[in-house]
Motif scaffolding. Structure first.
Motif, mmCIF file in Angstrom:
data_model
loop_
_atom_site.group_PDB
_atom_site.id
_atom_site.type_symbol
_atom_site.label_atom_id
_atom_site.label_comp_id
_atom_site.label_asym_id
_atom_site.label_seq_id
_atom_site.Cartn_x
_atom_site.Cartn_y
_atom_site.Cartn_z
ATOM 1 N N PRO A 1 0.836 -1.198 0.000
ATOM 2 C CA PRO A 1 0.000 0.000 0.000
ATOM 3 C C PRO A 1 0.873 1.251 0.000
ATOM 4 O O PRO A 1 1.940 1.271 0.600
ATOM 5 C CB PRO A 1 -0.799 -0.121 1.300
ATOM 6 N N VAL B 1 -0.418 -0.456 -4.461
ATOM 7 C CA VAL B 1 -1.765 0.102 -4.434
ATOM 8 C C VAL B 1 -1.666 1.547 -3.952
ATOM 9 O O VAL B 1 -1.288 1.797 -2.813
ATOM 10 C CB VAL B 1 -2.682 -0.711 -3.495
ATOM 11 N N ASN B 2 -1.978 2.469 -4.846
ATOM 12 C CA ASN B 2 -1.996 3.882 -4.482
ATOM 13 C C ASN B 2 -3.305 4.137 -3.741
ATOM 14 O O ASN B 2 -4.368 4.241 -4.332
ATOM 15 C CB ASN B 2 -1.881 4.751 -5.730
ATOM 16 N N ASP B 3 -3.208 4.218 -2.444
ATOM 17 C CA ASP B 3 -4.367 4.225 -1.558
ATOM 18 C C ASP B 3 -4.870 5.641 -1.281
ATOM 19 O O ASP B 3 -4.797 6.141 -0.169
ATOM 20 C CB ASP B 3 -3.982 3.518 -0.255
ATOM 21 N N HIS C 1 0.307 5.358 0.568
ATOM 22 C CA HIS C 1 -0.546 6.522 0.842
ATOM 23 C C HIS C 1 0.350 7.724 1.129
ATOM 24 O O HIS C 1 1.056 7.754 2.125
ATOM 25 C CB HIS C 1 -1.473 6.249 2.037
ATOM 26 N N GLU D 1 -13.709 5.839 -2.430
ATOM 27 C CA GLU D 1 -13.771 5.538 -1.001
ATOM 28 C C GLU D 1 -14.732 4.376 -0.810
ATOM 29 O O GLU D 1 -15.797 4.330 -1.399
ATOM 30 C CB GLU D 1 -14.284 6.738 -0.215
ATOM 31 N N SER E 1 -14.871 -0.388 4.939
ATOM 32 C CA SER E 1 -14.359 -1.753 5.040
ATOM 33 C C SER E 1 -15.478 -2.779 5.135
ATOM 34 O O SER E 1 -15.351 -3.888 4.641
ATOM 35 C CB SER E 1 -13.398 -1.890 6.218
ATOM 36 N N SER F 1 -3.796 8.636 -2.374
ATOM 37 C CA SER F 1 -2.789 9.663 -2.116
ATOM 38 C C SER F 1 -3.229 11.028 -2.637
ATOM 39 O O SER F 1 -3.790 11.140 -3.722
ATOM 40 C CB SER F 1 -1.467 9.286 -2.789
#
Length: 84
Positions: free
Chosen positions: A10, A38-40, A12, A66, A69, A42
């Motif tokens: 990940p 994974v570009n979470d 960020h 977005e 979860s 940013s």
């Protein structure tokens, strides 16, 4: 023979360190290694740094701005995917 593995990293807001971090992952000595970054979400230049350093090209993109979860867990359960 070692089994193939995939590392998911990940990222960020890693603009300052993403190049070195991914280079270090690529330097791992393992016979069959796949790395997924994974570009979470940013808000900085993480993606641009990756594009510049590794000459990335778009092959397939999945973008979810977005997701709570609980929705991810429900989606996995609905798809009958087993998560270990």
């Amino acid at each position: 023979m070692a089994p193939p593995i995939t590392l998911i990293a990940p990222a960020h807001n890693e603009e300052a360190s993403i190049r070195v971090a991914v280079r270090n992952l690529l330097a791992l000595d393992y016979p069959e290694l796949e790395i997924i970054v994974v570009n979470d979400g940013s808000a900085d230049r993480t993606l641009e740094e990756m594009r510049e350093e590794f000459n990335l090209r778009l092959v397939r993109a999945v973008y979810v701005p977005e997701m709570k979860s609980a929705l991810v867990r429900d989606s996995i359960a609905a798809a009958s995917i087993r998560v270990c």
